[in-house]
Structure formats: C-alpha cells, structure tokens
Design an enzyme around this catalytic site. Sequence first.
Site, PDB file in Angstrom:
ATOM      1  N   GLU A 117       0.844  -1.204   0.000  1.00 57.25           N
ATOM      2  CA  GLU A 117       0.000   0.000   0.000  1.00 57.25           C
ATOM      3  C   GLU A 117       0.870   1.241   0.000  1.00 57.25           C
ATOM      4  OE1 GLU A 117      -2.584  -0.478   3.384  1.00 57.25           O
ATOM      5  OE2 GLU A 117      -4.159  -1.275   2.103  1.00 57.25           O
ATOM      6  N   HIS A 235      -9.659  10.902   3.949  1.00 52.48           N
ATOM      7  CA  HIS A 235      -9.571  10.077   2.748  1.00 52.48           C
ATOM      8  C   HIS A 235     -10.077  10.938   1.595  1.00 52.48           C
ATOM      9  CE1 HIS A 235     -10.261   6.870  -0.118  1.00 52.48           C
ATOM     10  NE2 HIS A 235      -9.553   6.087   0.662  1.00 52.48           N
ATOM     11  N   ARG A 282      -2.281  10.717  -1.106  1.00 52.12           N
ATOM     12  CA  ARG A 282      -3.608  10.961  -0.531  1.00 52.12           C
ATOM     13  C   ARG A 282      -3.829  12.403  -0.027  1.00 52.12           C
ATOM     14  NH1 ARG A 282      -5.739   6.645   3.947  1.00 52.12           N
ATOM     15  NH2 ARG A 282      -6.036   5.057   2.393  1.00 52.12           N
ATOM     16  N   HIS A 343     -11.228  10.232   8.239  1.00 55.24           N
ATOM     17  CA  HIS A 343     -11.017   8.788   8.132  1.00 55.24           C
ATOM     18  C   HIS A 343     -10.345   8.213   9.374  1.00 55.24           C
ATOM     19  CE1 HIS A 343     -10.624   5.091   5.956  1.00 55.24           C
ATOM     20  NE2 HIS A 343      -9.315   5.113   5.948  1.00 55.24           N
ATOM     21  N   ARG A 378      -0.738   8.845   9.672  1.00 53.43           N
ATOM     22  CA  ARG A 378      -0.728   7.381   9.820  1.00 53.43           C
ATOM     23  C   ARG A 378      -0.284   6.696   8.543  1.00 53.43           C
ATOM     24  NH1 ARG A 378      -5.500   3.251   8.946  1.00 53.43           N
ATOM     25  NH2 ARG A 378      -5.944   4.810   7.357  1.00 53.43           N
TER      26      ARG A 378
HETATM   27  C1  LIG Z   1     -13.689   2.402   5.987  1.00 54.66           C
HETATM   28  C2  LIG Z   1     -12.459   2.176   6.811  1.00 54.66           C
HETATM   29  C3  LIG Z   1     -11.403   1.428   6.294  1.00 54.66           C
HETATM   30  C4  LIG Z   1     -10.258   1.191   7.073  1.00 54.66           C
HETATM   31  N1  LIG Z   1      -9.272   0.389   6.577  1.00 54.66           N
HETATM   32  C5  LIG Z   1      -8.217   0.066   7.380  1.00 54.66           C
HETATM   33  C6  LIG Z   1      -7.241  -0.885   6.952  1.00 54.66           C
HETATM   34  O1  LIG Z   1      -7.335  -1.452   5.879  1.00 54.66           O
HETATM   35  N2  LIG Z   1      -6.203  -1.170   7.803  1.00 54.66           N
HETATM   36  C7  LIG Z   1      -6.060  -0.570   9.038  1.00 54.66           C
HETATM   37  O2  LIG Z   1      -5.107  -0.877   9.759  1.00 54.66           O
HETATM   38  N3  LIG Z   1      -6.981   0.324   9.451  1.00 54.66           N
HETATM   39  C8  LIG Z   1      -8.054   0.638   8.669  1.00 54.66           C
HETATM   40  N4  LIG Z   1      -8.987   1.534   9.123  1.00 54.66           N
HETATM   41  C9  LIG Z   1      -8.829   2.074  10.480  1.00 54.66           C
HETATM   42  C10 LIG Z   1      -9.155   0.972  11.499  1.00 54.66           C
HETATM   43  O3  LIG Z   1     -10.281   0.257  11.045  1.00 54.66           O
HETATM   44  C11 LIG Z   1      -9.442   1.541  12.880  1.00 54.66           C
HETATM   45  O4  LIG Z   1      -8.430   2.415  13.273  1.00 54.66           O
HETATM   46  C12 LIG Z   1      -9.533   0.410  13.910  1.00 54.66           C
HETATM   47  O5  LIG Z   1     -10.455  -0.558  13.473  1.00 54.66           O
HETATM   48  C13 LIG Z   1      -9.951   0.947  15.264  1.00 54.66           C
HETATM   49  O6  LIG Z   1     -10.230  -0.136  16.114  1.00 54.66           O
HETATM   50  P1  LIG Z   1     -10.692   0.151  17.607  1.00 54.66           P
HETATM   51  O7  LIG Z   1     -10.875  -1.181  18.238  1.00 54.66           O
HETATM   52  O8  LIG Z   1      -9.776   1.118  18.228  1.00 54.66           O
HETATM   53  O9  LIG Z   1     -12.106   0.898  17.446  1.00 54.66           O
HETATM   54  P2  LIG Z   1     -13.413   0.503  16.639  1.00 54.66           P
HETATM   55  O10 LIG Z   1     -13.223  -0.674  15.770  1.00 54.66           O
HETATM   56  O11 LIG Z   1     -13.906   1.750  16.003  1.00 54.66           O
HETATM   57  O12 LIG Z   1     -14.422   0.046  17.795  1.00 54.66           O
HETATM   58  C14 LIG Z   1     -14.942   0.972  18.703  1.00 54.66           C
HETATM   59  C15 LIG Z   1     -15.903   0.244  19.623  1.00 54.66           C
HETATM   60  O13 LIG Z   1     -16.250   1.082  20.714  1.00 54.66           O
HETATM   61  C16 LIG Z   1     -17.647   1.088  20.911  1.00 54.66           C
HETATM   62  N5  LIG Z   1     -17.946   2.345  21.580  1.00 54.66           N
HETATM   63  C17 LIG Z   1     -17.609   3.600  21.202  1.00 54.66           C
HETATM   64  N6  LIG Z   1     -18.022   4.491  22.116  1.00 54.66           N
HETATM   65  C18 LIG Z   1     -18.619   3.778  23.100  1.00 54.66           C
HETATM   66  C19 LIG Z   1     -19.269   4.128  24.316  1.00 54.66           C
HETATM   67  N7  LIG Z   1     -19.393   5.406  24.729  1.00 54.66           N
HETATM   68  N8  LIG Z   1     -19.796   3.144  25.067  1.00 54.66           N
HETATM   69  C20 LIG Z   1     -19.717   1.847  24.682  1.00 54.66           C
HETATM   70  N9  LIG Z   1     -19.115   1.467  23.536  1.00 54.66           N
HETATM   71  C21 LIG Z   1     -18.579   2.425  22.764  1.00 54.66           C
HETATM   72  C22 LIG Z   1     -18.220   0.876  19.538  1.00 54.66           C
HETATM   73  O14 LIG Z   1     -19.539   0.369  19.625  1.00 54.66           O
HETATM   74  C23 LIG Z   1     -17.224  -0.154  18.989  1.00 54.66           C
HETATM   75  O15 LIG Z   1     -17.584  -1.437  19.481  1.00 54.66           O
HETATM   76  C24 LIG Z   1     -10.141   1.767   8.357  1.00 54.66           C
HETATM   77  C25 LIG Z   1     -11.196   2.522   8.874  1.00 54.66           C
HETATM   78  C26 LIG Z   1     -12.341   2.720   8.120  1.00 54.66           C
HETATM   79  C27 LIG Z   1     -13.465   3.508   8.714  1.00 54.66           C
END
Ligand SMILES: Cc1cc2nc3c(=O)[nH]c(=O)nc-3n(C[C@H](O)[C@H](O)[C@H](O)COP(=O)(O)OP(=O)(O)OC[C@H]3O[C@@H](n4cnc5c(N)ncnc54)[C@H](O)[C@@H]3O)c2cc1C
Length: 530
Positions: A117, A235, A282, A343, A378
């Site tokens: 990538e 993005h 980007r 993003h 990032r």
């Molecule tokens: C479209 C898209 C494509 C992406 N592609 C990539 C990729 O290819 N590779 C990569 O490394 N990263 C990618 N990213 C970024 C990556 O997906 C995220 O940074 C990562 O998944 C974050 O994980 P997390 O567990 O920190 O949070 P999240 O996966 O966002 O989970 C957050 C959780 O917290 C919960 N939550 C939030 N607030 C509260 C609250 N107040 N009370 C209770 N629960 C709450 C939500 O319900 C959820 O369960 C992408 C992001 C997007 C949006």
Amino acid sequence: MSDPEVLILGSGAAGLSLALRLAQQGHVVTVVSKSSLASGSTLWAQGGISAVLDADDSLENHVRDTLVAGAGLCDERAVRFTVERGPAAIRWLIEQGVVFTQEEGDERGRSLHLTREGGHSHRRVVHAADATGRAVETTLATLAGSHPNIRVRENCVAVDLIVDHVHKRVLGAYLLDIETDQVSAIAAKAVALCTGGANQVYLYSSNPHGASGDGIAMAWRAGCRVANMEFMQFHPTTLYHKDERSFLISEALRGEGAVLKLPESGERFMPRFDERGELAPRDIVARAIDHEMKRLGIQHVLLDITHKPASFIRTHFPSIFAHCLELGLNITREPIPVVPSAHFTCGGVITDLRSRTDVDGLYAIGEVTCTGLHGANRLASNSLLECLAFAEAAAADLHERLPSLPDPVALRPWDDSRVTDSDEDVVVSHNWLELRRFMWDYVGIVRTNKRLERAQHRVDLLKQEIQEYYGNYRINAGLVELRNLVTVADLIVRSALLRKESRGLHFTLDYPQTLPEALPTILPGRVASH
Ligand SMILES: Cc1cc2nc3c(=O)[nH]c(=O)nc-3n(C[C@H](O)[C@H](O)[C@H](O)COP(=O)(O)OP(=O)(O)OC[C@H]3O[C@@H](n4cnc5c(N)ncnc54)[C@H](O)[C@@H]3O)c2cc1C
C-alpha cells in the site's frame, strides 16, 4: 452478578483482542458496546494489517516507512514496539481462526498473500480479500460471545468514567442501557477504553456513526492528557450521496486511470496541483479537492472512469459498481460525485507501552489513543496492528497487576433526581449538524488562523448550550455523543491553534513551513463533574 475484574469499553479489534487474551488467562471481563458486539471501524476496514512477513522485508524497513509517514513526530520507541509485534499479532489472529487470503507458495506449501500500500516500501499488508476488518471482527466477536469468562453488554453507552480523584484511580463507569434508558454504575478493578476514533466530528466521515470520540472525551474529563488532536486523516474520495454518507471509493480507481473533474466545467484539475495528477499522495489529492470545493463553493467534485470499458470496471471494482448501482448511479456511464472525508484520528489519549493512561487502573487501546506510533500522519494499515500490539501489552500488564489491584468498591448511583424529560430533542439534532458542518468548513483539510478562531467561537457557544441541556434533561445516547463530540471538537481546534507550522496532516496557510523541531501538542486533562 459479581463485578468484572476488567471493564472493557468498546468491542472493535482493540476491545475484543484484549477481552480474549484476558479471558484465555482466566480473568473475568465485561465488554460493552454501544451497538452490537461486532461493530466499530474495525468491521469496515478494507485494506489489511501491516506486518513484516516477507523474506525481502525487514523490521527496520517497516520502522523507517512509519517514521517517514509520521513527518518527524512519531515516538520511535512506540514504532519499534508495534512493528516488532506485527508477525506474532498475525499468528495470534490465525490461531483465533481468522482466515486471510493465501497465495500458492513454494514446496513448503501455501503462504499468506501480502499486498503493498501507499507509503510501504515492501509488500507487507496481510488481508482477507477487500474485507479484512470484517474477517477479524466477526471471528473475534464469535469467540468472545461464547467465552464463559466474557460478559457482553450490547446497546449500552458508557457515559463517564468514575474516578477517585484523590488517588487518581479509576473505579468503574456509568453505563446507559439504550433499550431501558437506565444508567447503572459498574465497578471494576481496571477499565480499558477501546472506543475508537472521533471522525464523526466532521460532516463527512468514512467511519460508522459511533465514532464520536467518546473515549477521548471521557478520559479527558477524568484528568488524562490528550495529544496531537490536530492530526485528523482525510480520505480523498468518499461517495457524495444523500442516502449514503460513508462509502469509500477506493484509491484503486485512480490507480486504474479515473480522473477528478469539476462538476460544471468538466475541467480535470489535479494537474494544476501536482505533476503526478490523480496519483499524487492521498493528502495532496484531498487538499486539492478541498481547495476547489472552497474556491467554487461546490458540494462535491467528480471522479470519472467512464472512459474505461464497462466490462473492465465491473470486473475490477465489483463492490463499488454494485453499491453505486443500488443507489441509482451507473459508474460505467456517469462520473461519481465524491468528497474527502474524515477517516482516522491520529491523536488521542496518551498511553505508555503497557497501554496505561495517566489515571491508575485506566488503560486505553486502539484509535482512541496517542501511543506515538502515528505521529503527524498514519501509515496505511498500521492502525489495526496498533490495536493488536497494544491489546497484547495491556493484557500482559493486567495479568500481572490484577491480583494486587484494589477490589471494586460500592459506587455512587447515577443521580437523575433533578432532571426532567426533554421536550426539545431538536436541540440535539440541530447541534450535531451545526457542529459537524463548521468543523468541516473551518477545521478541515486546509486551515487558517481566522477559520480556527471562528470555529473556536462556535465551539464555546455550543459547549455552553450542550452543558446546560445535559444538566437539565434526562440523557439519551444522542446527547451523550453530542457532549463528547463538542469536547473533541474543542480539543482539535485548540491543538490546531497551538501548532504554528504545517506538518503531516495539519496544513495551515498562515504557517506553511515545517519547524525544525517536531513537538507533540499535549493538552492537560480537565477534571469535570458528571
Ligand atoms: C472504511 C475504513 C477502512 C479502514 N481500513 C483500514 C485498513 O485497511 N487497515 C487498518 O489498519 N486500518 C483501517 N482503518 C482504520 C481501522 O479500522 C481503525 O483504526 C480500527 O479498526 C480501530 O479499532 P478500535 O478497536 O480502536 O475501534 P473501533 O473498531 O472503532 O471500535 C470501537 C468500539 O467502541 C464502541 N464504543 C464507542 N463508544 C462507546 C461508548 N461510549 N460506550 C460503549 N461502547 C462504545 C463501539 O460500539 C465499537 O464497538 C479503516 C477505517 C475505516 C473507517
């Protein structure tokens, strides 16, 4: 029911991997999600997870690529720590049952297929076709949902952390059950914030609705320091459509020759900004689109791939073709209206290499944090790796510490005796929209002092209005999120005003130069009452 040892707020890659690692070591945890268990940005991640697995690659290469992307602001210790844990993190996911795309290997048999990538000097992105996040999230959620040591609370919003401010120790959290509208206090020996990013603070975002920065705002109110909030990654191309706000139009379209045009004149504008045209990095493409939209006062630009044969478009981009067609747009015949969208949140709650925050017993993992890995920008696919590496670190630290951490204590129940039901929910919906619109217009991809000051003024007014509303009416999920969004907006604007240079994702016309010394923007936490 007895108190959990660890209360995990959020069930994306960070929350679920922490929960499983702790549960597999015999600890009892509760996982809370404000929607379903399989949720968050993790579910929508497309590209993959970076890890050094190719014989031609090295950890040193991955470290260097990450440091270059971070524009001088990464913490090299955090970068090395994360990168070194990449291969083991992928092995752990495979052991949990995640199925990644394979390729035919040599006589040793099949091996993982690695893609390359932007910003990566080597092939090092492990993926499950173009839906990596879904493969990871659904596998971990299925395991967590059936593990006897993991209790799950879905549709439950964490409202605030409960902190003993004398000893600066976390005691638990207040949770709002969305189905019953009841708030309960849950005590635990330790709490982990795994609530994801804050990208819904902008009008256009590629993230799911829940990315409202709840964890960042809660930690900040609990007294934690927050850093680098000015670095929001945009993005360049998200579909602009009245019924669809967060559908990414992959960069691969531009890679295959799609061109960006202005809606009225049809002018192809990218060559005016960069000799690489649509293939510029980007940030440059996002900045150019933003510039044209602001200059002309238009709502979107067009991405045109109609000059390619229809069969090529259908076979190379089957999901984009099918999704746009469902919305009435045939991309083989019509250009696609696109806008940049928020993003990824590079900044967040400051944590150390054990995922500890400034408050004792409070951990933070994933997009909610500022570990020092991303710096000012990032590197693609490093974020899921960050979730996995730091969840492992937190689990190891907690496993060691839990026996000696104080037992959970009885907590003061939520007091709503002095509030009434609101008859003006329009205040919440109006302010949501107003906030996200001015953040988009004034604190977006290209900034100026004047725009930031305008935004600060509006944030101050909204903060006051929302706090007043919060103090007088019974809370609901929308109000909780709005209160957090305005806090996060405030942190972003203040951080952006403090940075007197352009670096990485922060670009300001008033200070176009990069200063010789790279320093993080650190805001001290503010202890606030509930
Ligand atoms: C479209 C898209 C494509 C992406 N592609 C990539 C990729 O290819 N590779 C990569 O490394 N990263 C990618 N990213 C970024 C990556 O997906 C995220 O940074 C990562 O998944 C974050 O994980 P997390 O567990 O920190 O949070 P999240 O996966 O966002 O989970 C957050 C959780 O917290 C919960 N939550 C939030 N607030 C509260 C609250 N107040 N009370 C209770 N629960 C709450 C939500 O319900 C959820 O369960 C992408 C992001 C997007 C949006």
